[in-house]
Enzyme design. Structure first.
Site, PDB file in Angstrom:
ATOM      1  N   GLU A  52       0.828  -1.202   0.000  1.00 20.22           N
ATOM      2  CA  GLU A  52       0.000   0.000   0.000  1.00 20.22           C
ATOM      3  C   GLU A  52       0.870   1.264   0.000  1.00 20.22           C
ATOM      4  O   GLU A  52       0.585   2.241  -0.712  1.00 20.22           O
ATOM      5  CB  GLU A  52      -0.917   0.024   1.229  1.00 20.22           C
ATOM      6  CG  GLU A  52      -1.824  -1.191   1.334  1.00 20.22           C
ATOM      7  CD  GLU A  52      -1.229  -2.288   2.211  1.00 20.22           C
ATOM      8  OE1 GLU A  52      -1.973  -2.846   3.020  1.00 20.22           O
ATOM      9  OE2 GLU A  52      -0.025  -2.573   2.078  1.00 20.22           O
ATOM     10  N   TRP A 175      19.411 -35.763 -15.624  1.00 21.83           N
ATOM     11  CA  TRP A 175      18.190 -35.205 -16.186  1.00 21.83           C
ATOM     12  C   TRP A 175      17.393 -36.246 -16.952  1.00 21.83           C
ATOM     13  O   TRP A 175      17.923 -36.979 -17.777  1.00 21.83           O
ATOM     14  CB  TRP A 175      18.522 -34.043 -17.124  1.00 21.83           C
ATOM     15  CG  TRP A 175      19.205 -32.906 -16.435  1.00 21.83           C
ATOM     16  CD1 TRP A 175      20.518 -32.539 -16.570  1.00 21.83           C
ATOM     17  CD2 TRP A 175      18.624 -32.012 -15.495  1.00 21.83           C
ATOM     18  NE1 TRP A 175      20.779 -31.456 -15.766  1.00 21.83           N
ATOM     19  CE2 TRP A 175      19.640 -31.111 -15.091  1.00 21.83           C
ATOM     20  CE3 TRP A 175      17.355 -31.872 -14.951  1.00 21.83           C
ATOM     21  CZ2 TRP A 175      19.419 -30.097 -14.179  1.00 21.83           C
ATOM     22  CZ3 TRP A 175      17.132 -30.863 -14.029  1.00 21.83           C
ATOM     23  CH2 TRP A 175      18.154 -29.988 -13.656  1.00 21.83           C
TER      24      TRP A 175
END
Length: 352
Positions: A52, A175
């Site tokens: 804010e 991987w």
């Protein structure tokens, strides 16, 4: 634009703070007057201005002092009402002269929760709550879980073949998924405060467990690297996590119960969210013991066979104990399919 559209704009800003604000939640805010966005901002980190105040300051930079007078503030989380590292946002809003505050979600922190409305109304400011509430709650789900349980939001990330196996010959590296999925994982690491793995994974794969190759890497501090091991020398001294530039971000827990580790990460290190990147045994243990809130699985177009499952552990001994998913999304990434889902249980703290 209507209230929901402006709140969605604030939500997009809040998400930019994901993984950067702990122990505070990510929050976004937009200041609007006569259909013109005067200012916008998001909370960038503990001790820095809240969303804010960022939006109010942005309006002053763009339009000068007094620009907020008569405007509407859209904020994804109820404004704080007490002094912490920064002053209360309710005071800043009242002093700015705005006439209306639109709030997405009520603060789950009992220190602030539900208190902003009366303070703002007493100051003559109109208040509306619950706009895009579900989405706003989802953004702060890790913070909500910590507030209610003292435990972080736990995500499991794993990649495996179509047979649910992660078996790999030693010569083929670590991987299974494609390049697109691996790139996304680095962005995923940017959403969390800590990455948790096992000593066995460190010894076999020597992972870095850092954010690399994305814009996120330049915007946030590297996540903590947390290693669980039962061995006295379970992490080799020449491991990447002990020798790279981020070695001070590595924590090693020896022979500690999972719950104790998770609570320590919250209380001593301000962690809100943890991602598990480990082998099937540790993943299975986390699932068996009920610590997991969300899974992100990358399904590669491979069949590896072998004895190494993506998820180990004891498993469900009967149908009543099987783990069911709540909200679930499927996305194609190159040749891989990503599945992201929350664990369905009572007391869940927001959807994926």
């Amino acid at each position: 634009m209507n209230d929901s559209e402006y709140m969605r704009r604030a939500l997009s800003l809040a998400r930019r703070g994901a993984g950067q604000t702990s122990p505070n939640p990510p929050v976004g805010a937009v200041l609007v007057k006569d259909s013109v966005e005067l200012g916008a901002g998001w909370h960038k980190g503990a001790g820095q201005p809240h969303a804010e105040v960022e939006a109010l300051n942005d309006a002053v930079r763009r339009y000068g002092e007094g620009a907020a007078r008569g405007a509407t503030m859209y904020v994804t989380l109820e404004p704080c009402s007490t002094h912490g590292r920064t002053g209360p946002c309710t005071t800043a809003l009242i002093r700015s002269g705005i006439k209306r505050v639109v709030i997405g979600a009520i603060d789950p922190n009992p220190t602030h929760g539900g208190k902003a409305e009366s303070l703002l109304l007493d100051a003559g400011i109109d208040v509306m709550e619950g706009i895009e509430e579900s989405a706003c709650q989802s953004v702060i789900r890790a913070f909500t879980k910590v507030q209610r349980s003292g435990l972080p939001w736990v995500m499991v990330k794993s990649a495996f073949g179509m047979d649910g196996r992660v078996t790999r010959p030693p010569s083929e590296g670590q991987w299974l998924s494609g390049g697109g999925s691996r790139k996304e994982v680095h962005a995923l690491r940017g959403e969390v405060d800590a990455i948790l793995t096992s000593g066995k994974t460190v010894r076999s794969d020597n992972p870095r467990l850092t954010i690399r190759g994305t814009s996120v890497a330049a915007e946030k501090e590297q996540p903590l690297r947390v290693v669980l091991t039962s061995r006295e020398n379970g992490v080799p001294k020449d491991s990447h996590i002990l020798t790279d530039d981020f070695r001070d971000r590595t924590l090693i827990y020896r022979s500690r119960r999972i719950e104790c580790v998770l609570r320590d990460l919250v209380s001593d290190h301000g962690v809100l969210s943890v991602m598990i990147e480990a082998g099937g045994n540790l993943v299975g243990q986390f699932l068996d013991e009920g610590w997991v809130d969300e899974v992100v699985f990358y399904l590669a177009p491979l069949i590896t066979g072998g004895e190494v499952p993506a998820v180990g552990g004891e498993g469900a001994v009967d149908l009543e104990r099987r783990i069911q998913m709540g909200s679930c999304s499927f996305n194609r990434i190159g040749n891989d399919v990503r599945v992201r889902a929350t664990i369905l249980r009572s007391g869940n703290f927001g959807d994926a």
